[in-house]
Design a protein around this motif. Structure first.
Motif, PDB file in Angstrom:
ATOM      1  N   MET A 156      26.027   0.532   6.599  1.00  0.00           N
ATOM      2  CA  MET A 156      26.641   0.594   5.279  1.00  0.00           C
ATOM      3  C   MET A 156      27.919  -0.234   5.342  1.00  0.00           C
ATOM      4  SD  MET A 156      28.313   3.858   3.270  1.00  0.00           S
ATOM      5  CE  MET A 156      26.737   4.683   3.200  1.00  0.00           C
ATOM      6  N   VAL A 157      28.049  -1.187   4.439  1.00  0.00           N
ATOM      7  CA  VAL A 157      29.237  -2.039   4.454  1.00  0.00           C
ATOM      8  C   VAL A 157      30.361  -1.331   3.707  1.00  0.00           C
ATOM      9  CG1 VAL A 157      30.198  -4.286   3.907  1.00  0.00           C
ATOM     10  CG2 VAL A 157      27.785  -4.076   4.538  1.00  0.00           C
ATOM     11  N   TRP A 158      31.467  -1.170   4.394  1.00  0.00           N
ATOM     12  CA  TRP A 158      32.639  -0.511   3.784  1.00  0.00           C
ATOM     13  C   TRP A 158      33.579  -1.545   3.189  1.00  0.00           C
ATOM     14  CZ3 TRP A 158      33.675   3.712   1.623  1.00  0.00           C
ATOM     15  CH2 TRP A 158      34.993   4.119   1.416  1.00  0.00           C
ATOM     16  N   LYS A 159      33.796  -2.643   3.920  1.00  0.00           N
ATOM     17  CA  LYS A 159      34.650  -3.726   3.411  1.00  0.00           C
ATOM     18  C   LYS A 159      34.090  -5.057   3.858  1.00  0.00           C
ATOM     19  CE  LYS A 159      39.225  -1.701   2.807  1.00  0.00           C
ATOM     20  NZ  LYS A 159      40.585  -1.605   3.363  1.00  0.00           N
ATOM     21  N   GLY A 160      34.170  -6.054   2.995  1.00  0.00           N
ATOM     22  CA  GLY A 160      33.776  -7.394   3.376  1.00  0.00           C
ATOM     23  C   GLY A 160      32.301  -7.678   3.128  1.00  0.00           C
ATOM     24  N   ARG A 161      31.849  -8.738   3.752  1.00  0.00           N
ATOM     25  CA  ARG A 161      30.466  -9.181   3.608  1.00  0.00           C
ATOM     26  C   ARG A 161      29.833  -9.223   4.995  1.00  0.00           C
ATOM     27  NH1 ARG A 161      29.740 -10.872  -1.502  1.00  0.00           N
ATOM     28  NH2 ARG A 161      27.708 -11.697  -0.966  1.00  0.00           N
ATOM     29  N   PHE A 162      28.542  -8.937   5.046  1.00  0.00           N
ATOM     30  CA  PHE A 162      27.866  -8.680   6.322  1.00  0.00           C
ATOM     31  C   PHE A 162      26.417  -9.117   6.165  1.00  0.00           C
ATOM     32  CE2 PHE A 162      25.655  -5.160   8.809  1.00  0.00           C
ATOM     33  CZ  PHE A 162      26.121  -5.496  10.068  1.00  0.00           C
ATOM     34  N   ARG A 163      25.876  -9.657   7.233  1.00  0.00           N
ATOM     35  CA  ARG A 163      24.464 -10.056   7.192  1.00  0.00           C
ATOM     36  C   ARG A 163      23.677  -9.292   8.255  1.00  0.00           C
ATOM     37  NH1 ARG A 163      26.886 -14.951   7.518  1.00  0.00           N
ATOM     38  NH2 ARG A 163      26.026 -15.476   9.563  1.00  0.00           N
ATOM     39  N   VAL A 164      22.457  -8.928   7.907  1.00  0.00           N
ATOM     40  CA  VAL A 164      21.513  -8.465   8.911  1.00  0.00           C
ATOM     41  C   VAL A 164      20.381  -9.478   8.913  1.00  0.00           C
ATOM     42  CG1 VAL A 164      20.048  -6.600   9.745  1.00  0.00           C
ATOM     43  CG2 VAL A 164      22.168  -6.060   8.528  1.00  0.00           C
ATOM     44  N   GLU A 165      20.249 -10.167  10.022  1.00  0.00           N
ATOM     45  CA  GLU A 165      19.279 -11.260  10.105  1.00  0.00           C
ATOM     46  C   GLU A 165      18.033 -10.792  10.850  1.00  0.00           C
ATOM     47  OE1 GLU A 165      22.772 -14.700  10.180  1.00  0.00           O
ATOM     48  OE2 GLU A 165      21.134 -14.786  11.634  1.00  0.00           O
ATOM     49  N   PHE A 166      16.887 -11.112  10.285  1.00  0.00           N
ATOM     50  CA  PHE A 166      15.599 -10.873  10.918  1.00  0.00           C
ATOM     51  C   PHE A 166      14.995 -12.232  11.227  1.00  0.00           C
ATOM     52  CE2 PHE A 166      16.593  -7.588   7.781  1.00  0.00           C
ATOM     53  CZ  PHE A 166      16.666  -6.486   8.611  1.00  0.00           C
ATOM     54  N   ARG A 167      13.912 -12.238  11.998  1.00  0.00           N
ATOM     55  CA  ARG A 167      13.340 -13.533  12.390  1.00  0.00           C
ATOM     56  C   ARG A 167      12.803 -14.297  11.188  1.00  0.00           C
ATOM     57  NH1 ARG A 167      15.255 -15.483  17.186  1.00  0.00           N
ATOM     58  NH2 ARG A 167      15.010 -13.955  18.837  1.00  0.00           N
ATOM     59  N   ASP A 168      12.474 -13.575  10.117  1.00  0.00           N
ATOM     60  CA  ASP A 168      11.858 -14.249   8.968  1.00  0.00           C
ATOM     61  C   ASP A 168      12.693 -14.203   7.691  1.00  0.00           C
ATOM     62  OD1 ASP A 168      11.639 -11.561   8.577  1.00  0.00           O
ATOM     63  OD2 ASP A 168       9.546 -11.607   7.919  1.00  0.00           O
ATOM     64  N   ARG A 169      13.850 -13.582   7.751  1.00  0.00           N
ATOM     65  CA  ARG A 169      14.681 -13.568   6.543  1.00  0.00           C
ATOM     66  C   ARG A 169      16.072 -13.037   6.893  1.00  0.00           C
ATOM     67  NH1 ARG A 169      15.410  -8.891   3.434  1.00  0.00           N
ATOM     68  NH2 ARG A 169      14.617  -7.023   4.461  1.00  0.00           N
ATOM     69  N   ILE A 170      16.966 -13.162   5.938  1.00  0.00           N
ATOM     70  CA  ILE A 170      18.337 -12.683   6.114  1.00  0.00           C
ATOM     71  C   ILE A 170      18.680 -11.756   4.954  1.00  0.00           C
ATOM     72  CG2 ILE A 170      20.766 -13.370   6.150  1.00  0.00           C
ATOM     73  CD1 ILE A 170      19.895 -16.003   7.449  1.00  0.00           C
ATOM     74  N   ALA A 171      19.207 -10.580   5.278  1.00  0.00           N
ATOM     75  CA  ALA A 171      19.688  -9.659   4.242  1.00  0.00           C
ATOM     76  C   ALA A 171      21.201  -9.809   4.147  1.00  0.00           C
ATOM     77  CB  ALA A 171      19.321  -8.225   4.594  1.00  0.00           C
ATOM     78  N   GLU A 172      21.681 -10.087   2.938  1.00  0.00           N
ATOM     79  CA  GLU A 172      23.115 -10.271   2.689  1.00  0.00           C
ATOM     80  C   GLU A 172      23.657  -8.999   2.062  1.00  0.00           C
ATOM     81  OE1 GLU A 172      24.880 -13.186   3.098  1.00  0.00           O
ATOM     82  OE2 GLU A 172      23.371 -14.794   3.154  1.00  0.00           O
ATOM     83  N   LEU A 173      24.686  -8.450   2.651  1.00  0.00           N
ATOM     84  CA  LEU A 173      25.250  -7.202   2.156  1.00  0.00           C
ATOM     85  C   LEU A 173      26.740  -7.370   1.865  1.00  0.00           C
ATOM     86  CD1 LEU A 173      22.920  -6.389   4.388  1.00  0.00           C
ATOM     87  CD2 LEU A 173      23.750  -4.082   3.977  1.00  0.00           C
ATOM     88  N   ALA A 174      27.190  -6.643   0.839  1.00  0.00           N
ATOM     89  CA  ALA A 174      28.619  -6.571   0.530  1.00  0.00           C
ATOM     90  C   ALA A 174      29.022  -5.099   0.505  1.00  0.00           C
ATOM     91  CB  ALA A 174      28.888  -7.239  -0.805  1.00  0.00           C
ATOM     92  N   ALA A 175      30.296  -4.852   0.286  1.00  0.00           N
ATOM     93  CA  ALA A 175      30.778  -3.467   0.264  1.00  0.00           C
ATOM     94  C   ALA A 175      29.944  -2.627  -0.705  1.00  0.00           C
ATOM     95  CB  ALA A 175      32.248  -3.447  -0.134  1.00  0.00           C
ATOM     96  N   GLY A 176      29.527  -1.469  -0.249  1.00  0.00           N
ATOM     97  CA  GLY A 176      28.695  -0.597  -1.074  1.00  0.00           C
ATOM     98  C   GLY A 176      27.218  -0.826  -0.899  1.00  0.00           C
ATOM     99  N   ASP A 177      26.846  -1.740  -0.021  1.00  0.00           N
ATOM    100  CA  ASP A 177      25.434  -1.992   0.258  1.00  0.00           C
ATOM    101  C   ASP A 177      25.024  -1.319   1.569  1.00  0.00           C
ATOM    102  OD1 ASP A 177      24.878  -3.532  -1.991  1.00  0.00           O
ATOM    103  OD2 ASP A 177      25.305  -5.423  -0.975  1.00  0.00           O
TER     104      ASP A 177
END
Lengths: 120, 120
Positions: free
Chosen positions: A52-73
């Protein structure tokens, strides 16, 4: 049964990629981690992992795609799914997962593998 | 592995005291609930329960004291500890606990006991 304030807890440390245990329940842990840069590819064979992203922007990368997360995601990475996490600028992230999960999963990395069970 | 946005999920429902399951992992569930008013006293004999306030102000009352929480505050109520939750104005709260926990624990209340496993 103390009240845990997330901003206060995050203010207590500065290092990146070193999860701190803020609470434990039902065999699970709530961990706080500051991240910046790119973490190694790894897999947790026996643990689903919630970010869970509390502050900032964060990525979770998989071999076939990238999930982009921001605070509240929130994202849940199922056990067995290879992934790596990344952030261009510092982000603050909460992790829910079983107690005593190694942060680098099935690999050991001299830089990134963190001590387990460090309370904050 | 979809990204779950907490604000978007909370916007999908209006009712109070009816937890919605936003995600499952390791036998646990992440639930979202809107609260306002005072919930009945109850105990979960076999489940520790984490509350995280997402918006607003929220109380967890014990027989001998009251914990006051605001957005960004977390509390873990250990199994077996009688408690009730309350909020003077609407608050948005995240719950992390084992799957299939009844919201009213060891009691059944015609008004407050909610259906389990309602996904959102």
């Amino acid at each position: 049964m103390d009240v845990i304030n997330l901003d206060e807890k995050f203010a207590l440390f500065a290092e990146h990629w070193r999860p701190k245990v803020a609470g434990s329940l039902n065999g699970q842990e709530v961990k706080l981690v500051k991240v910046q840069g790119v973490f190694p590819w790894h897999t947790h064979q026996d643990a689903d992992e919630l970010f869970m992203v509390w502050k900032g922007r964060f990525r979770v990368e998989f071999r076939d795609r990238i999930a982009e997360l921001a605070a509240g995601d929130v994202i849940i990475v199922p056990r067995g799914v290879e992934h790596r996490t990344a952030a261009d600028e510092e982000a603050e992230v909460l992790i829910f997962e079983p107690a005593e999960v190694r942060n680098t999963g099935d690999i050991v990395d001299a830089t990134f593998t963190a001590p387990q069970g460090v309370a904050i």
